[in-house]
Design a protein around this motif. Structure first.
Motif, mmCIF file in Angstrom:
data_model
loop_
_atom_site.group_PDB
_atom_site.id
_atom_site.type_symbol
_atom_site.label_atom_id
_atom_site.label_comp_id
_atom_site.label_asym_id
_atom_site.label_seq_id
_atom_site.Cartn_x
_atom_site.Cartn_y
_atom_site.Cartn_z
ATOM 1 N N LEU A 1 0.840 -1.212 0.000
ATOM 2 C CA LEU A 1 0.000 0.000 0.000
ATOM 3 C C LEU A 1 0.867 1.251 0.000
ATOM 4 O O LEU A 1 0.580 2.222 -0.715
ATOM 5 C CB LEU A 1 -0.918 0.017 1.228
ATOM 6 C CG LEU A 1 -2.272 -0.673 1.093
ATOM 7 C CD1 LEU A 1 -3.049 -0.578 2.410
ATOM 8 C CD2 LEU A 1 -3.107 -0.061 -0.044
ATOM 9 N N ASN B 1 2.001 2.028 -3.263
ATOM 10 C CA ASN B 1 0.896 2.285 -4.206
ATOM 11 C C ASN B 1 0.604 1.130 -5.153
ATOM 12 O O ASN B 1 0.172 1.338 -6.294
ATOM 13 C CB ASN B 1 1.169 3.572 -5.026
ATOM 14 C CG ASN B 1 1.192 4.796 -4.142
ATOM 15 O OD1 ASN B 1 0.325 4.974 -3.289
ATOM 16 N ND2 ASN B 1 2.205 5.640 -4.323
ATOM 17 N N LYS C 1 -1.883 -1.470 -5.156
ATOM 18 C CA LYS C 1 -3.099 -1.933 -4.478
ATOM 19 C C LYS C 1 -3.457 -3.380 -4.809
ATOM 20 O O LYS C 1 -4.044 -4.085 -3.977
ATOM 21 C CB LYS C 1 -4.275 -1.005 -4.816
ATOM 22 C CG LYS C 1 -4.114 0.381 -4.217
ATOM 23 C CD LYS C 1 -5.326 1.257 -4.484
ATOM 24 C CE LYS C 1 -5.133 2.634 -3.856
ATOM 25 N NZ LYS C 1 -6.298 3.522 -4.101
ATOM 26 N N LEU D 1 -3.905 -5.996 -1.808
ATOM 27 C CA LEU D 1 -5.143 -6.749 -1.602
ATOM 28 C C LEU D 1 -4.860 -8.241 -1.442
ATOM 29 O O LEU D 1 -5.453 -8.916 -0.590
ATOM 30 C CB LEU D 1 -6.100 -6.505 -2.774
ATOM 31 C CG LEU D 1 -7.451 -7.229 -2.693
ATOM 32 C CD1 LEU D 1 -8.248 -6.783 -1.470
ATOM 33 C CD2 LEU D 1 -8.260 -6.986 -3.957
#
Length: 256
Positions: free
Chosen positions: A228, A231, A233, A237
Protein backbone atom coordinates in the motif's frame (compact mmCIF):
# COMPACT_ATOMS: atom_id res chain seq x y z
CA UNK A 1 42.81 -52.22 43.15
CA UNK A 2 43.89 -52.30 39.52
CA UNK A 3 43.04 -48.59 39.13
CA UNK A 4 44.91 -47.84 42.36
CA UNK A 5 47.97 -49.74 41.12
CA UNK A 6 47.93 -47.73 37.88
CA UNK A 7 47.65 -44.50 39.86
CA UNK A 8 50.67 -45.47 41.96
CA UNK A 9 52.62 -46.33 38.82
CA UNK A 10 51.99 -42.77 37.58
CA UNK A 11 53.50 -41.46 40.80
CA UNK A 12 50.20 -40.51 42.38
CA UNK A 13 50.41 -41.35 46.08
CA UNK A 14 46.97 -42.03 47.50
CA UNK A 15 45.96 -43.91 50.60
CA UNK A 16 43.21 -46.47 50.09
CA UNK A 17 40.78 -44.27 52.04
CA UNK A 18 41.51 -41.05 50.15
CA UNK A 19 41.38 -42.88 46.83
CA UNK A 20 37.92 -44.27 47.61
CA UNK A 21 36.70 -40.81 48.63
CA UNK A 22 38.14 -39.38 45.42
CA UNK A 23 36.51 -42.05 43.25
CA UNK A 24 33.17 -41.60 45.05
CA UNK A 25 33.38 -37.84 44.50
CA UNK A 26 34.01 -38.37 40.76
CA UNK A 27 31.08 -40.78 40.54
CA UNK A 28 28.69 -38.41 42.35
CA UNK A 29 29.89 -35.39 40.32
CA UNK A 30 29.40 -37.29 37.07
CA UNK A 31 25.92 -38.36 38.11
CA UNK A 32 25.04 -34.78 39.10
CA UNK A 33 26.19 -33.45 35.73
CA UNK A 34 24.16 -36.03 33.81
CA UNK A 35 21.15 -35.41 36.06
CA UNK A 36 21.42 -31.62 35.62
CA UNK A 37 21.71 -32.01 31.85
CA UNK A 38 18.67 -34.27 31.76
CA UNK A 39 16.71 -31.84 33.92
CA UNK A 40 17.44 -28.86 31.64
CA UNK A 41 16.39 -30.86 28.58
CA UNK A 42 13.25 -31.98 30.36
CA UNK A 43 12.30 -28.39 31.30
CA UNK A 44 12.94 -27.16 27.76
CA UNK A 45 10.79 -29.93 26.30
CA UNK A 46 7.96 -29.09 28.71
CA UNK A 47 8.38 -25.35 28.01
CA UNK A 48 8.15 -25.85 24.24
CA UNK A 49 5.00 -27.91 24.68
CA UNK A 50 3.38 -25.17 26.80
CA UNK A 51 4.46 -22.48 24.33
CA UNK A 52 2.95 -24.43 21.44
CA UNK A 53 -0.26 -24.83 23.46
CA UNK A 54 -0.50 -21.09 24.18
CA UNK A 55 -0.23 -21.64 27.95
CA UNK A 56 1.46 -18.29 28.63
CA UNK A 57 1.02 -18.13 32.40
CA UNK A 58 1.89 -21.78 33.04
CA UNK A 59 4.98 -21.43 30.86
CA UNK A 60 6.16 -18.38 32.79
CA UNK A 61 5.63 -20.11 36.14
CA UNK A 62 7.66 -23.09 34.92
CA UNK A 63 10.58 -21.06 33.57
CA UNK A 64 10.85 -18.35 36.23
CA UNK A 65 11.89 -21.07 38.68
CA UNK A 66 15.07 -21.33 36.60
CA UNK A 67 15.89 -17.60 36.36
CA UNK A 68 19.29 -18.22 37.98
CA UNK A 69 20.19 -20.89 35.43
CA UNK A 70 23.39 -20.66 33.37
CA UNK A 71 21.72 -22.29 30.38
CA UNK A 72 21.14 -19.88 27.48
CA UNK A 73 18.36 -22.06 26.04
CA UNK A 74 16.37 -21.74 29.26
CA UNK A 75 17.13 -18.03 29.67
CA UNK A 76 16.00 -16.87 26.23
CA UNK A 77 12.81 -18.87 26.65
CA UNK A 78 12.26 -17.13 29.98
CA UNK A 79 12.83 -13.75 28.28
CA UNK A 80 10.22 -14.66 25.66
CA UNK A 81 7.68 -15.94 28.17
CA UNK A 82 8.13 -12.83 30.37
CA UNK A 83 7.44 -10.65 27.35
CA UNK A 84 4.45 -12.77 26.32
CA UNK A 85 2.98 -12.43 29.82
CA UNK A 86 3.54 -8.67 29.68
CA UNK A 87 1.55 -8.54 26.43
CA UNK A 88 -1.57 -10.13 27.92
CA UNK A 89 -4.54 -7.82 28.35
CA UNK A 90 -5.06 -9.10 31.90
CA UNK A 91 -1.58 -7.96 33.00
CA UNK A 92 -1.58 -4.70 34.98
CA UNK A 93 0.45 -1.71 33.73
CA UNK A 94 2.83 -1.96 36.68
CA UNK A 95 3.43 -5.68 36.20
CA UNK A 96 3.79 -5.20 32.43
CA UNK A 97 6.61 -2.72 32.98
CA UNK A 98 8.39 -5.01 35.45
CA UNK A 99 8.10 -8.01 33.12
CA UNK A 100 9.39 -5.94 30.20
CA UNK A 101 12.56 -4.99 32.08
CA UNK A 102 12.93 -8.52 33.47
CA UNK A 103 12.74 -9.98 29.97
CA UNK A 104 15.63 -7.77 28.84
CA UNK A 105 17.75 -8.94 31.78
CA UNK A 106 17.05 -12.60 31.01
CA UNK A 107 17.92 -12.10 27.32
CA UNK A 108 21.10 -10.24 28.27
CA UNK A 109 22.11 -13.08 30.59
CA UNK A 110 21.41 -15.63 27.84
CA UNK A 111 23.79 -13.73 25.54
CA UNK A 112 26.45 -13.59 28.25
CA UNK A 113 26.21 -17.37 28.66
CA UNK A 114 26.28 -18.13 24.94
CA UNK A 115 27.05 -15.42 22.36
CA UNK A 116 26.55 -17.96 19.57
CA UNK A 117 22.90 -18.60 20.43
CA UNK A 118 20.81 -17.03 17.64
CA UNK A 119 17.62 -16.92 19.72
CA UNK A 120 19.40 -15.01 22.50
CA UNK A 121 20.34 -12.30 19.96
CA UNK A 122 16.82 -12.21 18.57
CA UNK A 123 15.11 -11.86 21.93
CA UNK A 124 17.67 -9.36 23.20
CA UNK A 125 16.82 -7.16 20.22
CA UNK A 126 13.07 -7.55 20.77
CA UNK A 127 13.27 -6.88 24.52
CA UNK A 128 15.59 -3.89 24.08
CA UNK A 129 13.04 -2.40 21.69
CA UNK A 130 10.24 -2.96 24.24
CA UNK A 131 12.18 -1.19 27.00
CA UNK A 132 12.53 1.81 24.68
CA UNK A 133 8.76 2.31 24.96
CA UNK A 134 9.29 3.26 28.61
CA UNK A 135 12.42 5.36 28.16
CA UNK A 136 11.34 7.78 25.45
CA UNK A 137 11.93 8.36 21.77
CA UNK A 138 15.61 9.36 22.15
CA UNK A 139 16.49 6.08 23.84
CA UNK A 140 14.39 4.09 21.37
CA UNK A 141 16.10 5.65 18.36
CA UNK A 142 19.48 5.46 20.09
CA UNK A 143 19.04 1.70 20.58
CA UNK A 144 17.86 1.14 17.00
CA UNK A 145 21.29 0.39 15.53
CA UNK A 146 22.11 -2.04 18.37
CA UNK A 147 18.77 -3.81 17.86
CA UNK A 148 19.36 -4.24 14.13
CA UNK A 149 22.90 -5.56 14.77
CA UNK A 150 21.51 -8.26 17.06
CA UNK A 151 18.87 -9.24 14.51
CA UNK A 152 21.52 -9.45 11.80
CA UNK A 153 23.76 -11.55 14.05
CA UNK A 154 20.80 -13.87 14.71
CA UNK A 155 20.32 -14.33 10.96
CA UNK A 156 24.05 -15.02 10.50
CA UNK A 157 23.74 -17.79 13.09
CA UNK A 158 20.45 -19.11 11.71
CA UNK A 159 19.64 -17.90 8.16
CA UNK A 160 16.38 -19.88 8.09
CA UNK A 161 14.73 -18.19 11.07
CA UNK A 162 11.82 -16.41 9.40
CA UNK A 163 10.83 -14.45 12.52
CA UNK A 164 14.15 -12.63 12.75
CA UNK A 165 14.06 -11.79 9.04
CA UNK A 166 10.54 -10.41 9.58
CA UNK A 167 11.83 -8.28 12.47
CA UNK A 168 14.46 -6.64 10.27
CA UNK A 169 11.60 -5.92 7.86
CA UNK A 170 9.69 -4.24 10.69
CA UNK A 171 12.83 -2.24 11.55
CA UNK A 172 13.11 -1.05 7.94
CA UNK A 173 9.39 -0.26 7.73
CA UNK A 174 9.54 1.78 10.97
CA UNK A 175 12.41 3.93 9.72
CA UNK A 176 10.85 4.29 6.28
CA UNK A 177 7.69 5.81 7.76
CA UNK A 178 9.39 7.74 10.58
CA UNK A 179 7.78 11.18 11.13
CA UNK A 180 9.87 14.30 10.49
CA UNK A 181 10.24 15.19 14.18
CA UNK A 182 11.68 11.73 14.94
CA UNK A 183 14.07 12.10 12.02
CA UNK A 184 15.22 15.37 13.59
CA UNK A 185 15.90 13.56 16.89
CA UNK A 186 17.77 10.82 15.01
CA UNK A 187 19.93 13.48 13.34
CA UNK A 188 21.03 14.77 16.76
CA UNK A 189 21.95 11.26 17.94
CA UNK A 190 23.85 10.02 14.90
CA UNK A 191 26.33 11.61 12.52
CA UNK A 192 24.61 9.46 9.89
CA UNK A 193 21.08 8.67 11.15
CA UNK A 194 19.70 5.16 10.42
CA UNK A 195 17.36 5.19 7.45
CA UNK A 196 15.51 2.69 5.30
CA UNK A 197 12.92 2.41 2.53
CA UNK A 198 9.64 0.55 2.04
CA UNK A 199 11.31 -1.32 -0.81
CA UNK A 200 13.94 -2.64 1.61
CA UNK A 201 11.24 -3.61 4.12
CA UNK A 202 9.35 -5.43 1.37
CA UNK A 203 12.49 -7.40 0.51
CA UNK A 204 12.79 -8.71 4.08
CA UNK A 205 9.07 -9.55 4.40
CA UNK A 206 9.25 -11.60 1.20
CA UNK A 207 12.50 -13.19 2.34
CA UNK A 208 10.79 -14.25 5.59
CA UNK A 209 7.88 -15.72 3.64
CA UNK A 210 10.28 -17.68 1.45
CA UNK A 211 12.06 -19.06 4.52
CA UNK A 212 8.78 -20.26 6.07
CA UNK A 213 5.58 -19.70 4.05
CA UNK A 214 2.51 -18.53 5.98
CA UNK A 215 4.44 -18.69 9.26
CA UNK A 216 3.08 -15.48 10.83
CA UNK A 217 -0.08 -13.45 10.36
CA UNK A 218 1.80 -10.19 10.99
CA UNK A 219 4.21 -10.83 8.13
CA UNK A 220 1.24 -11.19 5.77
CA UNK A 221 -0.25 -7.98 7.16
CA UNK A 222 2.98 -6.02 6.67
CA UNK A 223 3.42 -7.32 3.14
CA UNK A 224 -0.01 -5.82 2.43
CA UNK A 225 0.76 -2.57 4.27
CA UNK A 226 4.10 -2.15 2.51
CA UNK A 227 2.56 -2.69 -0.92
CA UNK A 228 0.00 0.00 0.00
CA UNK A 229 2.86 2.38 0.86
CA UNK A 230 4.31 1.61 -2.57
CA UNK A 231 0.90 2.29 -4.21
CA UNK A 232 0.51 -1.27 -5.47
CA UNK A 233 -3.10 -1.93 -4.48
CA UNK A 234 -3.40 -5.19 -6.38
CA UNK A 235 -0.57 -6.84 -4.44
CA UNK A 236 -1.69 -5.16 -1.23
CA UNK A 237 -5.14 -6.75 -1.60
CA UNK A 238 -3.58 -10.16 -2.18
CA UNK A 239 -1.54 -10.11 1.04
CA UNK A 240 -4.15 -8.35 3.19
CA UNK A 241 -6.67 -11.01 2.14
CA UNK A 242 -4.24 -13.70 3.27
CA UNK A 243 -3.80 -11.90 6.59
CA UNK A 244 -7.57 -11.64 7.03
CA UNK A 245 -8.10 -15.34 6.29
CA UNK A 246 -5.25 -16.47 8.55
CA UNK A 247 -6.59 -18.85 11.27
CA UNK A 248 -6.49 -16.81 14.49
CA UNK A 249 -4.78 -18.86 17.20
CA UNK A 250 -3.28 -16.08 19.31
CA UNK A 251 -4.36 -12.66 20.54
CA UNK A 252 -1.98 -11.09 18.03
CA UNK A 253 -3.60 -13.04 15.17
CA UNK A 254 -6.96 -11.59 16.21
CA UNK A 255 -5.51 -8.08 16.22
CA UNK A 256 -4.05 -8.65 12.75
Amino acid sequence: TQVLRKSLQRGVVLSTGSFLVYEAHKLISGFAEVHASFKVGDVIEQADYLYGSGETEKLYRLLVQHKNSDDAELLWRLARSSRDLAQLGTTSAEEKKKLTYDSLEYAKKALEKNESNFAAHKWYGICLSDVGDYEGIKTKIGNAVIIKEHFQRAIELNPKDATTIHLIGIWCYSFAEMPWYQRKIAATLFATPPTSTFQEALHYFHMAEEADPNFYSKNLLFLGKTYLKLNNKKMALLWLSKAKEYPAQTEEDKQV
